[in-house]
Write a protein that holds these residues in place. Structure first.
Motif, mmCIF file in Angstrom:
data_model
loop_
_atom_site.group_PDB
_atom_site.id
_atom_site.type_symbol
_atom_site.label_atom_id
_atom_site.label_comp_id
_atom_site.label_asym_id
_atom_site.label_seq_id
_atom_site.Cartn_x
_atom_site.Cartn_y
_atom_site.Cartn_z
ATOM 1 N N ASP A 83 0.869 -1.179 0.000
ATOM 2 C CA ASP A 83 0.000 0.000 0.000
ATOM 3 C C ASP A 83 0.904 1.226 0.000
ATOM 4 N N GLN A 84 0.789 2.060 -1.010
ATOM 5 C CA GLN A 84 1.638 3.242 -1.119
ATOM 6 C C GLN A 84 1.291 4.278 -0.052
ATOM 7 N N ARG A 85 2.194 5.199 0.168
ATOM 8 C CA ARG A 85 2.006 6.305 1.113
ATOM 9 C C ARG A 85 0.650 6.986 0.863
ATOM 10 N N GLY A 86 -0.125 7.129 1.928
ATOM 11 C CA GLY A 86 -1.416 7.796 1.818
ATOM 12 C C GLY A 86 -2.506 6.928 1.218
ATOM 13 N N HIS A 87 -2.258 5.660 1.011
ATOM 14 C CA HIS A 87 -3.223 4.730 0.411
ATOM 15 C C HIS A 87 -3.418 3.536 1.340
ATOM 16 N N GLY A 88 -4.628 2.998 1.359
ATOM 17 C CA GLY A 88 -4.904 1.794 2.121
ATOM 18 C C GLY A 88 -4.504 1.931 3.577
ATOM 19 N N ARG A 89 -3.722 0.985 4.058
ATOM 20 C CA ARG A 89 -3.336 0.954 5.471
ATOM 21 C C ARG A 89 -1.974 1.580 5.754
ATOM 22 N N THR A 90 -1.292 2.097 4.742
ATOM 23 C CA THR A 90 0.020 2.690 4.994
ATOM 24 C C THR A 90 -0.134 4.005 5.742
ATOM 25 N N VAL A 91 0.636 4.113 6.819
ATOM 26 C CA VAL A 91 0.603 5.309 7.658
ATOM 27 C C VAL A 91 1.699 6.241 7.168
ATOM 28 N N GLU A 92 1.341 7.479 6.929
ATOM 29 C CA GLU A 92 2.363 8.419 6.478
ATOM 30 C C GLU A 92 2.567 9.513 7.506
ATOM 31 N N ASP A 93 3.804 9.924 7.653
ATOM 32 C CA ASP A 93 4.103 11.085 8.469
ATOM 33 C C ASP A 93 3.913 12.322 7.612
ATOM 34 N N PRO A 94 3.682 13.466 8.227
ATOM 35 C CA PRO A 94 3.408 14.667 7.437
ATOM 36 C C PRO A 94 4.591 15.155 6.616
ATOM 37 N N VAL A 95 5.802 14.771 6.980
ATOM 38 C CA VAL A 95 6.974 15.199 6.231
ATOM 39 C C VAL A 95 7.479 14.013 5.419
ATOM 40 N N ALA A 96 7.598 14.192 4.110
ATOM 41 C CA ALA A 96 7.991 13.097 3.232
ATOM 42 C C ALA A 96 9.448 12.702 3.416
ATOM 43 N N ASP A 97 10.304 13.665 3.608
ATOM 44 C CA ASP A 97 11.730 13.386 3.675
ATOM 45 C C ASP A 97 12.317 14.156 4.854
ATOM 46 N N PRO A 98 12.849 13.461 5.858
ATOM 47 C CA PRO A 98 13.375 14.146 7.042
ATOM 48 C C PRO A 98 14.567 15.040 6.733
ATOM 49 N N ASN A 99 15.199 14.845 5.576
ATOM 50 C CA ASN A 99 16.364 15.659 5.217
ATOM 51 C C ASN A 99 15.988 16.952 4.505
ATOM 52 N N VAL A 100 14.709 17.096 4.154
ATOM 53 C CA VAL A 100 14.254 18.303 3.466
ATOM 54 C C VAL A 100 13.635 19.223 4.509
ATOM 55 N N THR A 101 14.242 20.381 4.718
ATOM 56 C CA THR A 101 13.737 21.298 5.742
ATOM 57 C C THR A 101 12.965 22.463 5.148
ATOM 58 N N ASP A 102 13.121 22.714 3.866
ATOM 59 C CA ASP A 102 12.414 23.798 3.207
ATOM 60 C C ASP A 102 10.950 23.403 2.985
ATOM 61 N N GLU A 103 9.999 24.245 3.424
ATOM 62 C CA GLU A 103 8.573 23.907 3.326
ATOM 63 C C GLU A 103 8.118 23.666 1.889
ATOM 64 N N TRP A 104 8.571 24.474 0.944
ATOM 65 C CA TRP A 104 8.140 24.296 -0.442
ATOM 66 C C TRP A 104 8.606 22.947 -0.985
ATOM 67 N N ASN A 105 9.844 22.564 -0.707
ATOM 68 C CA ASN A 105 10.347 21.274 -1.176
ATOM 69 C C ASN A 105 9.613 20.106 -0.514
ATOM 70 N N GLN A 106 9.241 20.257 0.762
ATOM 71 C CA GLN A 106 8.447 19.213 1.415
ATOM 72 C C GLN A 106 7.107 19.051 0.695
ATOM 73 N N PHE A 107 6.486 20.169 0.370
ATOM 74 C CA PHE A 107 5.187 20.153 -0.299
ATOM 75 C C PHE A 107 5.287 19.485 -1.669
ATOM 76 N N THR A 108 6.275 19.868 -2.469
ATOM 77 C CA THR A 108 6.400 19.285 -3.801
ATOM 78 C C THR A 108 6.826 17.828 -3.727
ATOM 79 N N GLU A 109 7.615 17.471 -2.715
ATOM 80 C CA GLU A 109 8.012 16.071 -2.530
ATOM 81 C C GLU A 109 6.784 15.208 -2.239
ATOM 82 N N LEU A 110 5.891 15.688 -1.398
ATOM 83 C CA LEU A 110 4.685 14.936 -1.062
ATOM 84 C C LEU A 110 3.770 14.756 -2.260
ATOM 85 N N LEU A 111 3.721 15.736 -3.146
ATOM 86 C CA LEU A 111 2.807 15.671 -4.281
ATOM 87 C C LEU A 111 3.396 14.974 -5.497
#
Length: 168
Positions: A83-111
């Motif tokens: 089950d991919q991130r955000g689908h089915g039973r997979t639990v996702e944390d709000p930040v996609a990549d712990p190494n990305v600290t810039d908010e815009w890059n976090q947003f584009t990484e998630l999408l």
């Protein structure tokens, strides 16, 4: 039907290896399973080739009920679903990549697809699969399947794309 911890991806990904029962029995077990299921990877059946099924966007492993319940496939292959991130039973944390600290890059990484590609690669590594066949469904699953084949040519033995309805 456990989770696998992927700390480098801030992810707890749901997966199944050789689910028991018919497709319907598996679906009922999937629906009833508690989110706190075991986190120790289940080893694949030795000697059987592995097929990894990658679902479409807005879907889950439930999309492969027919394949999971097919006795001919089950006899010949080890069947694996994620089950991919955000689908089915997979639990996702709000930040996609712990190494990305810039908010815009976090947003584009998630999408972007990049997050799904990296999550799937990390899961396959963590599960210890040496050689796999990959089935990708629709745009999301097909893109991930092609990415895996391109980046892991000795590991991915074949790719099947089902309804790749995007520019893959």
């Amino acid at each position: 039907m456990p989770f696998i911890e992927l700390p480098s991806r801030n992810l707890k990904m749901w997966y199944s290896i050789e689910p028991t029962g018919t497709g319907l029995e598996h679906q009922l077990a999937y629906t009833a399973a508690a989110p706190e299921c075991e986190s120790t990877p289940t080893p694949p059946h030795p000697g059987k080739p592995i097929i990894v099924f990658l679902h479409a966007g807005l879907a889950s492993e439930a999309a492969f009920i027919g394949q999971l319940g097919d006795e001919r496939l089950r006899a010949a292959f080890t069947l694996v679903t994620l089950d991919q991130r955000g689908h089915g039973r997979t639990v996702e944390d709000p930040v996609a990549d712990p190494n990305v600290t810039d908010e815009w890059n976090q947003f584009t990484e998630l999408l972007g697809f990049k997050v799904f590609l990296n999550d799937t690669s990390a899961a396959i590594e963590a599960l210890g699969f040496k050689e796999i066949f990959v089935v990708g469904e629709s745009c999301l699953g097909s893109r991930i399947a092609l990415y895996l084949a391109a980046t892991r040519p000795t590991q991915v033995k074949a790719v099947v794309l089902s309804n790749p309805d995007c520019d893959t």
